[in-house]
Design a protein around this motif. Sequence first.
Motif, PDB file in Angstrom:
ATOM      1  N   GLN A   1      44.008   0.286  31.470  1.00  0.00           N
ATOM      2  CA  GLN A   1      42.969  -0.723  31.256  1.00  0.00           C
ATOM      3  C   GLN A   1      41.731  -0.426  32.101  1.00  0.00           C
ATOM      4  OE1 GLN A   1      44.195  -4.639  32.318  1.00  0.00           O
ATOM      5  NE2 GLN A   1      42.232  -5.591  31.811  1.00  0.00           N
TER       6      GLN A   1
ATOM      7  N   THR B   1      37.977   0.356  30.755  1.00  0.00           N
ATOM      8  CA  THR B   1      36.823  -0.479  31.107  1.00  0.00           C
ATOM      9  C   THR B   1      35.705   0.346  31.745  1.00  0.00           C
ATOM     10  OG1 THR B   1      38.362  -2.292  31.475  1.00  0.00           O
ATOM     11  CG2 THR B   1      36.151  -2.535  32.366  1.00  0.00           C
TER      12      THR B   1
ATOM     13  N   MET C   1      32.608  -0.743  25.824  1.00  0.00           N
ATOM     14  CA  MET C   1      33.326  -1.989  25.622  1.00  0.00           C
ATOM     15  C   MET C   1      32.801  -2.787  24.443  1.00  0.00           C
ATOM     16  SD  MET C   1      35.760  -2.001  27.685  1.00  0.00           S
ATOM     17  CE  MET C   1      36.269  -3.658  27.357  1.00  0.00           C
ATOM     18  N   ASP C   2      31.550  -2.514  24.051  1.00  0.00           N
ATOM     19  CA  ASP C   2      31.043  -3.259  22.902  1.00  0.00           C
ATOM     20  C   ASP C   2      31.531  -2.678  21.576  1.00  0.00           C
ATOM     21  OD1 ASP C   2      29.673  -0.936  23.158  1.00  0.00           O
ATOM     22  OD2 ASP C   2      27.671  -1.783  22.931  1.00  0.00           O
TER      23      ASP C   2
ATOM     24  N   GLN D   1      37.481  -2.582  22.365  1.00  0.00           N
ATOM     25  CA  GLN D   1      37.774  -3.966  22.729  1.00  0.00           C
ATOM     26  C   GLN D   1      39.183  -4.369  22.260  1.00  0.00           C
ATOM     27  OE1 GLN D   1      35.761  -5.934  24.637  1.00  0.00           O
ATOM     28  NE2 GLN D   1      37.478  -7.352  24.671  1.00  0.00           N
ATOM     29  N   ALA D   2      39.564  -3.909  21.060  1.00  0.00           N
ATOM     30  CA  ALA D   2      40.903  -4.230  20.541  1.00  0.00           C
ATOM     31  C   ALA D   2      41.988  -3.617  21.416  1.00  0.00           C
ATOM     32  CB  ALA D   2      41.034  -3.726  19.101  1.00  0.00           C
TER      33      ALA D   2
ATOM     34  N   HIS E   1      41.657  -2.853  24.576  1.00  0.00           N
ATOM     35  CA  HIS E   1      41.607  -3.566  25.853  1.00  0.00           C
ATOM     36  C   HIS E   1      42.391  -4.882  25.764  1.00  0.00           C
ATOM     37  CE1 HIS E   1      39.852  -6.356  28.822  1.00  0.00           C
ATOM     38  NE2 HIS E   1      39.829  -5.272  29.605  1.00  0.00           N
ATOM     39  N   ASP E   2      42.211  -5.609  24.665  1.00  0.00           N
ATOM     40  CA  ASP E   2      42.915  -6.882  24.504  1.00  0.00           C
ATOM     41  C   ASP E   2      44.429  -6.662  24.395  1.00  0.00           C
ATOM     42  OD1 ASP E   2      40.445  -8.064  24.556  1.00  0.00           O
ATOM     43  OD2 ASP E   2      40.285  -8.266  22.360  1.00  0.00           O
ATOM     44  N   GLU E   3      44.823  -5.600  23.709  1.00  0.00           N
ATOM     45  CA  GLU E   3      46.252  -5.328  23.537  1.00  0.00           C
ATOM     46  C   GLU E   3      46.895  -4.957  24.871  1.00  0.00           C
ATOM     47  OE1 GLU E   3      49.093  -3.050  20.266  1.00  0.00           O
ATOM     48  OE2 GLU E   3      46.898  -2.827  20.223  1.00  0.00           O
TER      49      GLU E   3
ATOM     50  N   VAL F   1      45.864  -5.971  27.828  1.00  0.00           N
ATOM     51  CA  VAL F   1      45.951  -7.206  28.614  1.00  0.00           C
ATOM     52  C   VAL F   1      47.146  -8.042  28.145  1.00  0.00           C
ATOM     53  CG1 VAL F   1      44.764  -9.367  29.149  1.00  0.00           C
ATOM     54  CG2 VAL F   1      43.489  -7.222  29.146  1.00  0.00           C
ATOM     55  N   LEU F   2      47.361  -8.095  26.808  1.00  0.00           N
ATOM     56  CA  LEU F   2      48.471  -8.874  26.271  1.00  0.00           C
ATOM     57  C   LEU F   2      49.811  -8.290  26.708  1.00  0.00           C
ATOM     58  CD1 LEU F   2      49.442 -11.152  24.423  1.00  0.00           C
ATOM     59  CD2 LEU F   2      49.315  -9.548  22.505  1.00  0.00           C
TER      60      LEU F   2
END
Length: 595
Positions: free
Chosen positions: A547, A551, A556-557, A562-563, A565-567, A569-570
């Motif tokens: 992660q 970052t 990141m845009d 972004q997808a 990154h979210d995965e 974090v999840l």
Amino acid sequence: MAIAITRPEGKGEQLAELLIAQQIDIVKTPVLELEMLPVNNTQLSPIDDADVIIFISQDAVKGLATHLPQLPSTATLVAVGEQTAKVIDKVYAREAQTPVQQDSEGVLALPQLQSIADKQVVIVKGEGGRTLLAKTLKARGALLNQCLVYRRTPVLAPSDTWLDHWREAKIDGIVITSNAAINAIFNTTNKVLLAWLNQCHFYLVSQRSADHLMLQHQVASSHITVASGPNDEAIFKCIMPEQTQQGSQMSELQNQQNETHAVESKPVKQKISKVGVLALLVALAGGTATAGLIIHGQQISDKTYLALAQLQQQNSQLSEQLSTTREQLVQLQNQQKQVDMQIESRLAAQAQQFDTQLQAALSSAQQQVSGALSSEVLYLQRMAQFKASAEQDFQGSIAVLQRLSEVLQHEPNTTGVLSAIAQDIALLNAQIKPHLESRYLQLHGLLAQVPELELQTVRLPEQTAAPTAQLSSDVSDWQANLLRTWKNLVDDFITIRHREVAVIDPLLDKQEQQLLKAQLRSHLSQAQSALMDKQASVFFSALSSAQQTLTSYFKMDSAAVQAMHDELVLMQGQSLAFNQTVQLRSAKAVHGWLK
């Protein structure tokens, strides 16, 4: 005396010859007829692999020979009787084992049939008959098959014709060699014939037939004689004692009658010859002749009385001998009862002693477990505990516990241990299982997206529009015209681009971009390896590093970045229960059982 022989056609010829030689009338009446049965390959195929082949009768040998002319050379042949063994030798040219007691009990006593477990045994017989042989061989562990080659059926039903014929022939004794023949003879509802039949004397070949005759048809035991065997000689020997005794009594009576007749006939002969010629002399000597006749008659009476006295004395002696024999028989029966009671007492004592020894051996066996079994049980239990606690391999631990249960299944006093093992298996099945496969595939999908991610490089601003290079016609704009002329001159040799941003970050070259993506892939691969090795701390550390790299160096845009990154974090927010504490109950139970 007259004897009816009921043996099947072609049998009992020797018996008939022996009886005729003793001037005994015989009537041959076969009451059963032989019917050969069809034999299929299912019945014949076990004979090829048989270790022991048992023939019940002569007809069994002949019946099998019509279907199977040869027998396997490795098979042991057993015949119930000597005559059956002779037929085997004649038909197959093979020697058969014959018991001393020619019946099922004698066959079962043969040494060849004692250790018969897991051996192929085939009984060749007729339909019906006793089941003792088959049941006992099965109980001894033999792989038993039966081959039925014939059936005996009554020649007549009902038997009234036979019985009428026997009554007319004044039959005294009946020779019977099987229970089926007994049932065929008594197959009548005529009470007169049944009453006459019960008065006949029966000559049988086995005590089993005698018991059947007494129980099923209420024939008195005094009307039954059992031969020492099923052959003709044995049957003849059981008939002859009674016939000899009757013959001797008849001979004595005939001798006495002949003597009396001879004594009575002498004076008559003398009267006819000499007295007629010398009539005158007789008249003169009348007194003397009369006295002689009286004396001669007295002599005849004395001889008769003497013969009767001798007969009475013989009868008295026979009565005394009979009484003595009966007393001896009673004494022998009492002695036999005492011997039977002593044998039963000894058998009971031996059985009790055997039970005591058996219980002691079982108790000792229950208290002591062999070293090999103890080591295996301890190893399996410790392996199950290690897989459950250290490796968190619950399915592997369940497999080891199931093997431990199989090992202890037939051991004594293992109910508590088996119960603890069953509880441990249920506990392991109830444990939360981390979704390793889904997370592994999730990380695999992220790895596949890395080459397509866009790095965070600097985007240059748009170029500013260059001022027009056209000269002004106004004299006062000479300075501007001079500048424009200079710029046009410079543009011919040097290209200068003007941008609004004054400070520009250094750009990443191709090699640096590949290194950054390789670093991201490395973190994701490390997370995969930690997941399969069940190392939770390494797994979450690798996700955090991935992660951070994403970052810091990726755009990141971008929707893809972004997808991912979210995965990541999840995934970091989902816990992994790798280090569950599982304590198996079987450990304490196994240690207690071994002690």
